[in-house]
Scaffold this active site. Structure first.
Site, PDB file in Angstrom:
ATOM      1  N   ASP A   1       0.807  -1.220   0.000  1.00 57.58           N
ATOM      2  CA  ASP A   1       0.000   0.000   0.000  1.00 57.58           C
ATOM      3  C   ASP A   1       0.843   1.275   0.000  1.00 57.58           C
ATOM      4  OD1 ASP A   1      -2.106  -1.738   0.199  1.00 57.58           O
ATOM      5  OD2 ASP A   1      -3.056  -0.729   1.892  1.00 57.58           O
TER       6      ASP A   1
ATOM      7  N   HIS B   1       3.952  -2.589   2.977  1.00 52.50           N
ATOM      8  CA  HIS B   1       4.168  -1.229   2.462  1.00 52.50           C
ATOM      9  C   HIS B   1       5.544  -1.130   1.808  1.00 52.50           C
ATOM     10  CE1 HIS B   1       1.149  -0.871   5.670  1.00 52.50           C
ATOM     11  NE2 HIS B   1       0.638   0.101   4.932  1.00 52.50           N
TER      12      HIS B   1
HETATM   13 ZN   LIG Z   1      -2.533   3.262   3.134  1.00 52.90          ZN
END
Ligand SMILES: [Zn+2]
Length: 240
Positions: free
Chosen positions: A46, A190
């Site tokens: 993300d 991430h």
């Molecule tokens: Zn996010």
């Protein structure tokens, strides 16, 4: 004859030069992934493309692993080359808003603008439009679901997190991810967390040694038959 022989020798060289993995990938369009047969897992990244996305892409290429990137439009705009590379190397792209607001606290018009601007930025960078939405913080309500439906997109959350943004520790990220890994799991990570990108070679090797095939999230979603606006997996307390 001589010319033909030279052509045959040289033509594939630029595309195939760097690894056996590439040779396999370049031969033909990849066969559809069947998660009924394979032990699939989807790593999802993300908020990117983050600044370490290039290193991550190198690792994924080396191990012939596919993942899904839920992109933040503002970084698509600033790092378009990574987005182009993601598509070229067979990864999947999702929409994760333009500036990462909580969709459950902003006006419908602002939600639409966040989604649309990101669709436009990805289209401009890589020539494709995301077909999946992951709202920031995984925060969705019926209004967000209705707007996702307008865009023809299901809302894709995750089955477990790597907690990488919190630990920022390579060993902890690997340990946590392996602890929550399961068949057809969707793992939140991430690519702006350096330690995540650092530990990826070791993590991917271990997952593969445990029989997992790393796939795009849509490969895992095939059997769910999600409609636009559906949320998967359903968060606790979510009511249709
Ligand atoms: Zn996010």
């Amino acid at each position: 004859m001589a010319i033909a022989a030279v052509t045959l020798t040289l033509a594939p060289a630029p595309a195939l030069a760097d690894s056996p993995t590439n040779q396999r990938a370049a031969k033909a369009a990849p066969a559809p992934v069947d998660c009924e047969q394979l032990k699939c897992i989807a790593l999802t990244f993300d908020d990117g493309p983050g600044k370490y996305a290039g290193t991550l892409l190198d690792t994924l290429k080396k191990y012939d692993a596919k993942v899904t990137f839920f992109l933040e439009g503002q970084y698509v705009k600033s790092r378009p080359a990574y987005v182009k590379r993601m598509v070229k190397e067979g990864h999947e792209l999702g929409n994760h808003s333009y500036t990462h607001p909580n969709f459950t606290t902003i006006e419908p018009g602002a939600i639409r603008s966040e989604i649309q601007k990101t669709q436009d930025a990805v289209k401009k960078a890589a020539g494709v439009e995301p077909k999946l939405l992951r709202p920031p913080y995984g925060m969705a309500d019926l209004q967000v679901s209705d707007i996702a439906a307008e865009y023809g997109m299901p809302i894709v959350l995750w089955t477990a997190g790597s907690r990488d943004w919190s630990s920022k520790n390579a060993d902890a990220i690997k340990k946590q991810t392996l602890a929550v890994a399961q068949r057809d799991g969707i793992i939140l990570m991430h690519d702006w967390v350096k330690q995540t990108v650092d530990v990826m070679p070791s993590l991917v090797k271990t997952l593969q040694s445990r029989g997992y095939t790393l796939v795009k999230v849509s490969d895992i979603l095939k059997k769910e038959n999600l409609a636009a606006g559906d949320v998967f997996p359903l968060p606790e307390g979510w009511e249709n």
